[in-house]
Design a protein around this motif. Sequence first.
Motif, PDB file in Angstrom:
ATOM      1  N   VAL A 185       0.833  -1.210   0.000  1.00 55.37           N
ATOM      2  CA  VAL A 185       0.000   0.000   0.000  1.00 55.37           C
ATOM      3  C   VAL A 185       0.869   1.262   0.000  1.00 55.37           C
ATOM      4  O   VAL A 185       0.555   2.252  -0.675  1.00 55.37           O
ATOM      5  CB  VAL A 185      -0.952  -0.024   1.209  1.00 55.37           C
ATOM      6  N   ARG A 186       1.980   1.225   0.738  1.00 50.41           N
ATOM      7  CA  ARG A 186       2.819   2.417   0.859  1.00 50.41           C
ATOM      8  C   ARG A 186       3.771   2.628  -0.323  1.00 50.41           C
ATOM      9  O   ARG A 186       4.466   3.637  -0.370  1.00 50.41           O
ATOM     10  CB  ARG A 186       3.646   2.327   2.140  1.00 50.41           C
ATOM     11  N   VAL A 187       3.827   1.685  -1.258  1.00 56.79           N
ATOM     12  CA  VAL A 187       4.772   1.819  -2.357  1.00 56.79           C
ATOM     13  C   VAL A 187       4.377   2.988  -3.267  1.00 56.79           C
ATOM     14  O   VAL A 187       3.203   3.323  -3.413  1.00 56.79           O
ATOM     15  CB  VAL A 187       4.820   0.494  -3.168  1.00 56.79           C
ATOM     16  N   LYS A 188       5.381   3.655  -3.862  1.00 55.92           N
ATOM     17  CA  LYS A 188       5.172   4.785  -4.755  1.00 55.92           C
ATOM     18  C   LYS A 188       5.423   4.347  -6.195  1.00 55.92           C
ATOM     19  O   LYS A 188       6.054   3.325  -6.456  1.00 55.92           O
ATOM     20  CB  LYS A 188       6.102   5.932  -4.385  1.00 55.92           C
ATOM     21  N   TRP A 189       4.951   5.207  -7.116  1.00 55.53           N
ATOM     22  CA  TRP A 189       5.078   4.825  -8.526  1.00 55.53           C
ATOM     23  C   TRP A 189       6.536   4.818  -8.955  1.00 55.53           C
ATOM     24  O   TRP A 189       6.926   4.023  -9.827  1.00 55.53           O
ATOM     25  CB  TRP A 189       4.291   5.803  -9.396  1.00 55.53           C
ATOM     26  N   ALA A 190       7.363   5.650  -8.359  1.00 58.98           N
ATOM     27  CA  ALA A 190       8.775   5.678  -8.743  1.00 58.98           C
ATOM     28  C   ALA A 190       9.514   4.431  -8.285  1.00 58.98           C
ATOM     29  O   ALA A 190      10.564   4.087  -8.844  1.00 58.98           O
ATOM     30  CB  ALA A 190       9.434   6.921  -8.154  1.00 58.98           C
ATOM     31  N   GLU A 191       8.962   3.734  -7.270  1.00 59.75           N
ATOM     32  CA  GLU A 191       9.621   2.532  -6.777  1.00 59.75           C
ATOM     33  C   GLU A 191       9.209   1.275  -7.522  1.00 59.75           C
ATOM     34  O   GLU A 191       9.788   0.215  -7.307  1.00 59.75           O
ATOM     35  CB  GLU A 191       9.303   2.364  -5.284  1.00 59.75           C
ATOM     36  N   ARG A 192       8.198   1.366  -8.361  1.00 62.75           N
ATOM     37  CA  ARG A 192       7.711   0.181  -9.063  1.00 62.75           C
ATOM     38  C   ARG A 192       8.580  -0.175 -10.275  1.00 62.75           C
ATOM     39  O   ARG A 192       8.684  -1.340 -10.648  1.00 62.75           O
ATOM     40  CB  ARG A 192       6.262   0.396  -9.535  1.00 62.75           C
ATOM     41  N   LEU A 193       9.201   0.838 -10.904  1.00 60.71           N
ATOM     42  CA  LEU A 193       9.979   0.601 -12.122  1.00 60.71           C
ATOM     43  C   LEU A 193      11.286   1.372 -12.030  1.00 60.71           C
ATOM     44  O   LEU A 193      11.292   2.553 -11.690  1.00 60.71           O
ATOM     45  CB  LEU A 193       9.201   1.053 -13.366  1.00 60.71           C
TER      46      LEU A 193
END
Length: 219
Positions: A185-193
């Motif tokens: 839930v706390r993950v950000k879009w910059a951390e996904r890729l």
Amino acid sequence: MDVKTGLFYVFATVLLLAAFRVITARNPVHSVLFLVLAFFQASMIWMLLEAEFLAIALVLVYVGAVMVLFLFVVMMLDINLDGVRQGFWNQFPMAAVVGLVIVVEMSAVLLVGFPISQAPAVMTGLGQTIVETSNTKALGVLMYTHYLYPFEVAAAILLVGMIAAIALTLRHRKHVKAVSPAEQVRVKWAERLTVVKLDATQPAASAPAAQATLEEKKA
């Protein structure tokens, strides 16, 4: 025959039919559902006997907890019925004899141990009154006065067992890959890729050489 007796015969008939279908139904899910129906009819008979606490406990504990768990396990396991049905008729004579013996014993207990008699009359003196209370209230008074310490000990034992079961289930295990929902839930879009720039492993070919290589592959 009054209404109470008629309801007893109705509930008892449905109970017997449901119990018979528990052992004769081909689908185990249907057997569990018929067993739930049998428990409901038994609770209704308890209600007719003015045993409200036992009726509610039967519905909440067995129907609401145990039978739901049984139904979940049966539907999850997907039991193979072919292996279960093998040898059924070979064991049927012995099962019929055992069932007949149980019926005879229960009939003897009901007829001899509980003879039909009139209830004793209650004699009261002058100035004495009888206060009618339900068995649930009487059970609560006994449980929280005379049997308070055994009740607390039983509650403590059940609490320890529940905590031990939770601790064994939630202990950290090796070689188990799990993802924390909170981290998802706390993950950000910059951390996904993450875009990584790598250098070329081979030198770039010249245009004539690349054309010749392409023609060789087509040939």
